[in-house]
Design a protein around this motif. Structure first.
Motif, PDB file in Angstrom:
ATOM      1  N   GLY A   8       0.794  -1.215   0.000  1.00  0.00           N
ATOM      2  CA  GLY A   8       0.000   0.000   0.000  1.00  0.00           C
ATOM      3  C   GLY A   8       0.825   1.263   0.000  1.00  0.00           C
ATOM      4  O   GLY A   8       2.046   1.257  -0.140  1.00  0.00           O
ATOM      5  N   ALA A   9       0.124   2.384   0.165  1.00  0.00           N
ATOM      6  CA  ALA A   9       0.744   3.704   0.209  1.00  0.00           C
ATOM      7  C   ALA A   9      -0.033   4.553   1.200  1.00  0.00           C
ATOM      8  O   ALA A   9      -1.210   4.320   1.456  1.00  0.00           O
ATOM      9  N   GLY A  10       0.648   5.552   1.741  1.00  0.00           N
ATOM     10  CA  GLY A  10       0.015   6.405   2.742  1.00  0.00           C
ATOM     11  C   GLY A  10       0.566   6.117   4.123  1.00  0.00           C
ATOM     12  O   GLY A  10       1.506   5.319   4.282  1.00  0.00           O
ATOM     13  N   PRO A  11       0.018   6.734   5.162  1.00  0.00           N
ATOM     14  CA  PRO A  11       0.522   6.555   6.519  1.00  0.00           C
ATOM     15  C   PRO A  11       0.582   5.084   6.918  1.00  0.00           C
ATOM     16  O   PRO A  11      -0.256   4.281   6.514  1.00  0.00           O
ATOM     17  N   ALA A  12       1.580   4.748   7.715  1.00  0.00           N
ATOM     18  CA  ALA A  12       1.817   3.352   8.074  1.00  0.00           C
ATOM     19  C   ALA A  12       0.887   2.900   9.193  1.00  0.00           C
ATOM     20  O   ALA A  12       0.637   3.632  10.150  1.00  0.00           O
ATOM     21  N   VAL A  13       0.411   1.675   9.071  1.00  0.00           N
ATOM     22  CA  VAL A  13      -0.331   0.987  10.136  1.00  0.00           C
ATOM     23  C   VAL A  13       0.359  -0.345  10.378  1.00  0.00           C
ATOM     24  O   VAL A  13       0.390  -1.202   9.490  1.00  0.00           O
ATOM     25  N   LEU A  14       0.929  -0.511  11.568  1.00  0.00           N
ATOM     26  CA  LEU A  14       1.539  -1.792  11.919  1.00  0.00           C
ATOM     27  C   LEU A  14       0.438  -2.757  12.338  1.00  0.00           C
ATOM     28  O   LEU A  14      -0.348  -2.460  13.247  1.00  0.00           O
ATOM     29  N   VAL A  15       0.346  -3.877  11.656  1.00  0.00           N
ATOM     30  CA  VAL A  15      -0.621  -4.924  11.972  1.00  0.00           C
ATOM     31  C   VAL A  15       0.161  -6.059  12.629  1.00  0.00           C
ATOM     32  O   VAL A  15       0.945  -6.747  11.968  1.00  0.00           O
ATOM     33  N   LEU A  16      -0.035  -6.228  13.929  1.00  0.00           N
ATOM     34  CA  LEU A  16       0.711  -7.218  14.708  1.00  0.00           C
ATOM     35  C   LEU A  16      -0.126  -8.483  14.801  1.00  0.00           C
ATOM     36  O   LEU A  16      -1.225  -8.470  15.363  1.00  0.00           O
ATOM     37  N   THR A  17       0.401  -9.555  14.276  1.00  0.00           N
ATOM     38  CA  THR A  17      -0.400 -10.758  14.096  1.00  0.00           C
ATOM     39  C   THR A  17      -0.770 -11.440  15.408  1.00  0.00           C
ATOM     40  O   THR A  17      -0.063 -11.337  16.410  1.00  0.00           O
ATOM     41  N   GLU A  18      -1.870 -12.131  15.360  1.00  0.00           N
ATOM     42  CA  GLU A  18      -2.275 -12.995  16.457  1.00  0.00           C
ATOM     43  C   GLU A  18      -1.509 -14.312  16.368  1.00  0.00           C
ATOM     44  O   GLU A  18      -0.870 -14.623  15.355  1.00  0.00           O
ATOM     45  N   MET A  19      -1.550 -15.080  17.428  1.00  0.00           N
ATOM     46  CA  MET A  19      -0.945 -16.405  17.460  1.00  0.00           C
ATOM     47  C   MET A  19      -1.733 -17.347  16.531  1.00  0.00           C
ATOM     48  O   MET A  19      -2.961 -17.273  16.514  1.00  0.00           O
ATOM     49  N   PRO A  20      -1.070 -18.194  15.713  1.00  0.00           N
ATOM     50  CA  PRO A  20       0.346 -18.528  15.747  1.00  0.00           C
ATOM     51  C   PRO A  20       1.177 -17.900  14.641  1.00  0.00           C
ATOM     52  O   PRO A  20       2.297 -18.362  14.386  1.00  0.00           O
ATOM     53  N   GLY A  21       0.679 -16.871  13.952  1.00  0.00           N
ATOM     54  CA  GLY A  21       1.462 -16.241  12.907  1.00  0.00           C
ATOM     55  C   GLY A  21       0.571 -15.496  11.928  1.00  0.00           C
ATOM     56  O   GLY A  21      -0.655 -15.450  12.074  1.00  0.00           O
ATOM     57  N   ILE A  22       1.181 -14.902  10.910  1.00  0.00           N
ATOM     58  CA  ILE A  22       0.439 -14.115   9.925  1.00  0.00           C
ATOM     59  C   ILE A  22      -0.395 -15.068   9.064  1.00  0.00           C
ATOM     60  O   ILE A  22       0.116 -15.713   8.144  1.00  0.00           O
ATOM     61  N   SER A  23      -1.674 -15.136   9.348  1.00  0.00           N
ATOM     62  CA  SER A  23      -2.588 -16.044   8.645  1.00  0.00           C
ATOM     63  C   SER A  23      -3.204 -15.329   7.440  1.00  0.00           C
ATOM     64  O   SER A  23      -3.105 -14.102   7.303  1.00  0.00           O
ATOM     65  N   PRO A  24      -3.869 -16.059   6.544  1.00  0.00           N
ATOM     66  CA  PRO A  24      -4.582 -15.400   5.447  1.00  0.00           C
ATOM     67  C   PRO A  24      -5.608 -14.384   5.935  1.00  0.00           C
ATOM     68  O   PRO A  24      -5.838 -13.366   5.280  1.00  0.00           O
ATOM     69  N   GLN A  25      -6.239 -14.634   7.100  1.00  0.00           N
ATOM     70  CA  GLN A  25      -7.223 -13.692   7.635  1.00  0.00           C
ATOM     71  C   GLN A  25      -6.559 -12.404   8.114  1.00  0.00           C
ATOM     72  O   GLN A  25      -7.114 -11.308   7.948  1.00  0.00           O
ATOM     73  N   VAL A  26      -5.380 -12.511   8.715  1.00  0.00           N
ATOM     74  CA  VAL A  26      -4.642 -11.313   9.118  1.00  0.00           C
ATOM     75  C   VAL A  26      -4.207 -10.527   7.878  1.00  0.00           C
ATOM     76  O   VAL A  26      -4.264  -9.289   7.862  1.00  0.00           O
ATOM     77  N   LEU A  27      -3.793 -11.235   6.841  1.00  0.00           N
ATOM     78  CA  LEU A  27      -3.463 -10.571   5.579  1.00  0.00           C
ATOM     79  C   LEU A  27      -4.692  -9.873   4.995  1.00  0.00           C
ATOM     80  O   LEU A  27      -4.585  -8.772   4.436  1.00  0.00           O
ATOM     81  N   GLY A  28      -5.856 -10.497   5.155  1.00  0.00           N
ATOM     82  CA  GLY A  28      -7.092  -9.875   4.688  1.00  0.00           C
ATOM     83  C   GLY A  28      -7.386  -8.580   5.424  1.00  0.00           C
ATOM     84  O   GLY A  28      -7.852  -7.601   4.825  1.00  0.00           O
ATOM     85  N   PHE A  29      -7.110  -8.561   6.733  1.00  0.00           N
ATOM     86  CA  PHE A  29      -7.260  -7.306   7.477  1.00  0.00           C
ATOM     87  C   PHE A  29      -6.261  -6.283   6.949  1.00  0.00           C
ATOM     88  O   PHE A  29      -6.595  -5.094   6.805  1.00  0.00           O
ATOM     89  N   GLY A  30      -5.050  -6.714   6.646  1.00  0.00           N
ATOM     90  CA  GLY A  30      -4.069  -5.803   6.065  1.00  0.00           C
ATOM     91  C   GLY A  30      -4.565  -5.189   4.767  1.00  0.00           C
ATOM     92  O   GLY A  30      -4.344  -4.005   4.497  1.00  0.00           O
TER      93      GLY A  30
END
Length: 279
Positions: free
Chosen positions: A35-57
């Motif tokens: 993406g572009a624009g101001p940064a948003v750090l998305v800190l994953t839930e356990m046990p790691g960066i899942s497809p659903q966390v990527l979807g939130f990203g």
């Protein structure tokens, strides 16, 4: 609408994110950006960066922000809830490795996890890189409290704690605790009082990993600066992977207008929009 037809959280594709390495204080982790624009750090839930966390990203990107996903544990892109004999082993092994790591404080009260220093450095780097008034931080589950500890930094304008699960609630004192040291929590409270900072917290009631006492502590310490979004267990997706609903923004989300979990998600996105993009 039957249970199986309720829309679930969208899944993202790791291949659409750029992978980089970020080092600070002798510690290096992969970081996935999009993406572009101001940064948003998305800190994953356990046990790691899942497809659903990527979807939130991807939702963060759609706002007009840069989604920054540090890979702190687990295997990025792996879905922990796909059927298979290795799923339980993956969950347990990742949890054990993370809990014994010196980067994380899982049991102690009154302490911030050491990895927060690395995350603050990443936030500073991303702010310089992406511009804008500041950065957002969305922590989930194991990383929920990291967003609170990072909010002592003036660059963090939109901190979100989704189902903050540390310290693990194995004693009564840990139920009424959060993984943030007292001095840092005082600094966040001062920002709330003097600068109008708002820290958003999300949880399902009766979530065994996020006790009510934890949110009560935050209400007392942050006052009006703590915005609590609390959902009923009946509000979660009926096909959720756990016995009790836990992951507000991912696996327990019903992604449809009018659903309480979707309303909670929309409040998170609105906070990011208001604090990072309003100008």
């Amino acid at each position: 609408m039957t249970a199986s037809s309720k829309p679930r959280a969208p899944e993202g594709d790791l291949a659409t994110f750029e992978r980089e390495r970020f080092t600070h204080g002798g510690t290096t982790h992969d970081v996935y950006r999009k993406g572009a624009g101001p940064a948003v750090l998305v800190l994953t839930e356990m046990p790691g960066i899942s497809p659903q966390v990527l979807g939130f990203g991807d939702r963060v990107v759609a706002l007009g922000c840069t989604a920054v996903l540090p890979s702190l544990f687990g295997t990025a892109g792996r879905d922990p809830f796909r059927a298979g004999a290795s799923t339980t082993l993956y969950l347990l092994s990742t949890m054990v490795k993370t809990c014994i790591s010196k980067e994380f404080t899982c049991l102690a009260t009154g302490r911030s996890s050491p990895v927060v220093d690395w995350l603050r450095a990443l936030a500073a780097s991303e702010h310089a890189r992406c511009g804008g008034p500041g950065v957002g931080v969305v922590g989930m589950c194991f990383t929920g409290g990291f967003a609170l500890a990072m909010a002592a930094d003036a660059r963090v304008l939109a901190p979100v704690m989704s189902q903050p699960s540390l310290p693990l609630r194995i004693t009564r004192s840990r139920r009424r605790a959060v993984d943030c040291d007292p001095a840092t929590l005082d600094a966040v409270a001062q920002r709330c009082d003097r600068q109008g900072l708002r820290v958003m917290g999300l949880r399902f009631r009766d979530d065994p990993y996020v006790p009510e006492e934890r949110f009560q502590l935050l209400r007392e310490r942050l006052g009006d600066g703590f915005v609590a979004v609390e959902l009923e267990q009946a509000d979660g997706h009926p096909d959720g992977p756990l016995e009790k609903h836990h992951a507000v923004l991912t696996s327990s989300l019903i992604d449809a207008p009018g659903e309480p979990t979707r309303a909670a998600l929309d409040r998170v996105l609105q906070l990011l929009r208001d604090r990072l993009l309003a100008a």
